[in-house]
Design a protein around this motif. Sequence first.
Motif, PDB file in Angstrom:
ATOM      1  N   GLU A 233       0.612   2.818  96.695  1.00  0.00           N
ATOM      2  CA  GLU A 233      -0.556   1.958  97.540  1.00  0.00           C
ATOM      3  C   GLU A 233      -1.736   2.439  96.569  1.00  0.00           C
ATOM      4  OE1 GLU A 233       2.931   1.834 100.188  1.00  0.00           O
ATOM      5  OE2 GLU A 233       2.062   3.576  99.237  1.00  0.00           O
ATOM      6  N   VAL A 234      -2.016   3.852  96.697  1.00  0.00           N
ATOM      7  CA  VAL A 234      -3.375   4.069  95.867  1.00  0.00           C
ATOM      8  C   VAL A 234      -3.431   3.650  94.257  1.00  0.00           C
ATOM      9  CG1 VAL A 234      -4.544   6.270  94.872  1.00  0.00           C
ATOM     10  CG2 VAL A 234      -3.768   6.052  97.401  1.00  0.00           C
ATOM     11  N   ARG A 235      -2.273   3.884  93.760  1.00  0.00           N
ATOM     12  CA  ARG A 235      -2.248   3.418  92.282  1.00  0.00           C
ATOM     13  C   ARG A 235      -2.328   1.838  92.074  1.00  0.00           C
ATOM     14  NH1 ARG A 235       1.845   1.180  89.610  1.00  0.00           N
ATOM     15  NH2 ARG A 235       3.457   1.874  91.130  1.00  0.00           N
ATOM     16  N   GLN A 236      -1.770   1.014  92.955  1.00  0.00           N
ATOM     17  CA  GLN A 236      -1.971  -0.310  93.135  1.00  0.00           C
ATOM     18  C   GLN A 236      -3.244  -0.680  93.396  1.00  0.00           C
ATOM     19  OE1 GLN A 236       1.299  -1.735  95.752  1.00  0.00           O
ATOM     20  NE2 GLN A 236       2.807  -1.616  94.055  1.00  0.00           N
ATOM     21  N   GLY A 242      -9.755  -1.988  89.668  1.00  0.00           N
ATOM     22  CA  GLY A 242     -10.412  -1.486  88.241  1.00  0.00           C
ATOM     23  C   GLY A 242     -11.303  -0.186  88.627  1.00  0.00           C
ATOM     24  N   ALA A 243     -10.805   0.539  89.616  1.00  0.00           N
ATOM     25  CA  ALA A 243     -11.218   1.793  89.920  1.00  0.00           C
ATOM     26  C   ALA A 243     -10.815   3.115  89.052  1.00  0.00           C
ATOM     27  CB  ALA A 243     -10.985   2.223  91.320  1.00  0.00           C
ATOM     28  N   ARG A 244     -11.564   3.718  88.533  1.00  0.00           N
ATOM     29  CA  ARG A 244     -11.108   5.064  87.744  1.00  0.00           C
ATOM     30  C   ARG A 244     -10.786   6.030  88.919  1.00  0.00           C
ATOM     31  NH1 ARG A 244     -14.295   5.570  81.909  1.00  0.00           N
ATOM     32  NH2 ARG A 244     -13.180   3.636  81.036  1.00  0.00           N
ATOM     33  N   VAL A 245      -9.928   7.100  88.489  1.00  0.00           N
ATOM     34  CA  VAL A 245      -9.147   7.789  89.574  1.00  0.00           C
ATOM     35  C   VAL A 245      -9.461   9.368  89.073  1.00  0.00           C
ATOM     36  CG1 VAL A 245      -7.341   8.384  91.043  1.00  0.00           C
ATOM     37  CG2 VAL A 245      -7.851   5.979  90.368  1.00  0.00           C
ATOM     38  N   ALA A 246      -9.813  10.148  89.996  1.00  0.00           N
ATOM     39  CA  ALA A 246     -10.010  11.444  89.647  1.00  0.00           C
ATOM     40  C   ALA A 246      -9.109  12.100  90.837  1.00  0.00           C
ATOM     41  CB  ALA A 246     -11.409  12.273  89.635  1.00  0.00           C
ATOM     42  N   THR A 247      -8.286  13.101  90.622  1.00  0.00           N
ATOM     43  CA  THR A 247      -7.690  13.989  91.680  1.00  0.00           C
ATOM     44  C   THR A 247      -8.161  15.367  91.832  1.00  0.00           C
ATOM     45  OG1 THR A 247      -6.021  14.982  90.392  1.00  0.00           O
ATOM     46  CG2 THR A 247      -5.522  12.974  91.212  1.00  0.00           C
ATOM     47  N   GLY A 253      -1.455  15.020  89.725  1.00  0.00           N
ATOM     48  CA  GLY A 253      -0.165  14.122  89.598  1.00  0.00           C
ATOM     49  C   GLY A 253      -0.182  13.266  90.352  1.00  0.00           C
ATOM     50  N   VAL A 254      -0.814  13.371  91.735  1.00  0.00           N
ATOM     51  CA  VAL A 254      -0.590  12.363  92.714  1.00  0.00           C
ATOM     52  C   VAL A 254      -0.829  10.711  92.036  1.00  0.00           C
ATOM     53  CG1 VAL A 254      -1.335  11.562  94.854  1.00  0.00           C
ATOM     54  CG2 VAL A 254      -0.919  13.778  94.649  1.00  0.00           C
ATOM     55  N   LEU A 261      -6.509   4.532  83.908  1.00  0.00           N
ATOM     56  CA  LEU A 261      -7.520   4.836  84.661  1.00  0.00           C
ATOM     57  C   LEU A 261      -7.776   6.247  85.138  1.00  0.00           C
ATOM     58  CD1 LEU A 261      -7.086   1.793  87.062  1.00  0.00           C
ATOM     59  CD2 LEU A 261      -8.687   1.990  85.188  1.00  0.00           C
ATOM     60  N   SER A 262      -6.926   7.213  84.823  1.00  0.00           N
ATOM     61  CA  SER A 262      -6.836   8.836  85.176  1.00  0.00           C
ATOM     62  C   SER A 262      -8.072   9.276  84.459  1.00  0.00           C
ATOM     63  CB  SER A 262      -5.608   9.360  85.002  1.00  0.00           C
ATOM     64  OG  SER A 262      -5.680  10.704  85.268  1.00  0.00           O
ATOM     65  N   LEU A 263      -8.962  10.007  85.228  1.00  0.00           N
ATOM     66  CA  LEU A 263      -9.986  10.872  84.793  1.00  0.00           C
ATOM     67  C   LEU A 263      -9.537  12.242  84.793  1.00  0.00           C
ATOM     68  CD1 LEU A 263     -12.967   9.340  86.933  1.00  0.00           C
ATOM     69  CD2 LEU A 263     -12.705   9.178  84.605  1.00  0.00           C
ATOM     70  N   GLY A 264      -8.309  12.660  85.531  1.00  0.00           N
ATOM     71  CA  GLY A 264      -7.863  14.064  85.540  1.00  0.00           C
ATOM     72  C   GLY A 264      -8.277  14.537  86.689  1.00  0.00           C
ATOM     73  N   VAL A 265      -8.452  16.024  86.735  1.00  0.00           N
ATOM     74  CA  VAL A 265      -8.625  16.705  87.974  1.00  0.00           C
ATOM     75  C   VAL A 265     -10.156  16.987  88.058  1.00  0.00           C
ATOM     76  CG1 VAL A 265      -8.291  18.873  88.818  1.00  0.00           C
ATOM     77  CG2 VAL A 265      -6.503  17.854  87.899  1.00  0.00           C
TER      78      VAL A 265
END
Length: 579
Positions: A233-236, A242-247, A253-254, A261-265
Amino acid sequence: MSQQRASQPVKRMVDITMRYLRAEGARVVFGVPGGLLHPFFQAVESEPEIQLIVTKHEAGAAFMADGYARSTNSLAVCAGTSGPGATNLLTGVAAAFCDGVPMLVITGQAPSHALGKGAAQEMAPEDIDIVAMFKPITKYSAMIPAPDRVSHHLRRALRLALTGQRGPVHLNVPVDFWDQPARPEWFEPQSYRPSTEAFDREAVRHASYYLVRAEYPVLLVGSGVASSNARVEVRQFAERFGARVATTARAKGVFPENHPLSLGVMGLAGHATARDTLLSDQVDVLMTIGASLNETTTLNWDPRLMPREALIQLDISVDKIGRNYPVTVPLVGDARTVVSELSFHAERELEGTDTPSRWHEEPPIIHDHGFYEHPELRISTAVPITPQRWRVELNEILPRNAIVFSDIGGHMLFNVHDLAIRNRQSFILNLGFGSMGHGTAGPIGAALAAPHRPVIAIIGDACFTMTGMELLTASEYDVPVIWIVENNQMHGITWHGSQHVGNGQPMDSVRYRRPLEIASIARAMGLSAWVIERPGELRLAFMEALERRQPALIEVLVDGSVCPPLGERAKTIAGFRDR
């Protein structure tokens, strides 16, 4: 009927306990049997649906239960007899509590007629109070006062363990109660564990208003997304808006780290792309999902993390909302449920049009060697091998559905920074409590819970010396975990970190006086073992270990002079000292 009243046939208290465990899906109990919990362990051993795993130490039992629960998002059970058996569980239970891991902990107690008299290993309220010891690190801790009350206390404990912010619960039982008759007051699990998927619909609308208008939206994803099974759900959601994503480090890895779109950690041992983005003034809307915004994620609560327009914080625990940053829109609830509802509202508002996100106008994120610190060390041919280089080699051969555990220490920082966890892979790290030894023993529980998935533990030599005897447990039960032990002959994070704080002198006492030959120890325990000394040697050993489907250990001799990525953490420690 969901409930059986007192007219039902009387059963032993231990039989009632077993029925509740079966109903909640418990399939393994981890522990070390002892006299004051003997009837319980005897019942588990006789129960065809539940396996008893006898560990080498109760801390290992708690860590294995924790690993079991994290890998399945289901209840795990560990147990220890009274006295030291109970206190040995405390560290593992604390690790589960800090990270919201559902676990039922059962401890032994002196017989009820002897309480208060000073019986051997008695831990009653009058003296050494084991219930009180567990209270700060569990959601519920109680002594069963009478056999007839076991159903009530089990239901309360299981309800709290498995609803809302999950976590461990503890029941202490006088040894004479187990075989005594008790009324089988039976409730089906769905009748005493309510759903916690409710949410504030108006708050969701408010959050949607900001998100559908954001030009530079960013999601900061925490481990609550994994607990909620909300990865898809978060990936979709990120892709649609169009949001970039950090964890966070614990949620590594979630969100797939090879995703465009992954900014990494973000935070401890994280990536410059994430840090530079989230601490810039470019982000207009930041939404955190299941992330508590603690010290390690926020780089000592850097005020630059606040976005220009709105901070939206989603968490299942109301206590986490607005704890460290002022929140524009608080969302309290289950991550999967709320993100799905948020997507629904946003789609209605957009009516099929594109979002105003402008991230596509920015340079794309390229996840090559330049994405990481010291890219030259990732391709180095030096001997001894660099910590970065062998992780690059591991990434090339890591199974697509692997569960990867990291223990705590300098190797953890390299794991967080230099591994890339992709879709369908899982990364497990007990960073909340940060207990060394968890990533060594915990994978055994995960491998028992998910036998169809390869389980790999990346640990340090110092972690191995703490709980490495649990490899005997894996050997005895033939649990197919692959341990990769990074051996630099010291407590690396302490040795390197000591040069960044205080007077800047390295703490030489944490370096081993005698070389530690880990592979030799593993072979003596019955494991297959390999030693890696140079680049290019890992692939053959790892693939052979995978093929054998047995407990195995790969010792990697690394260049201990290579400093792990602890610069920001060292600054934080120094900052705490200077305040």
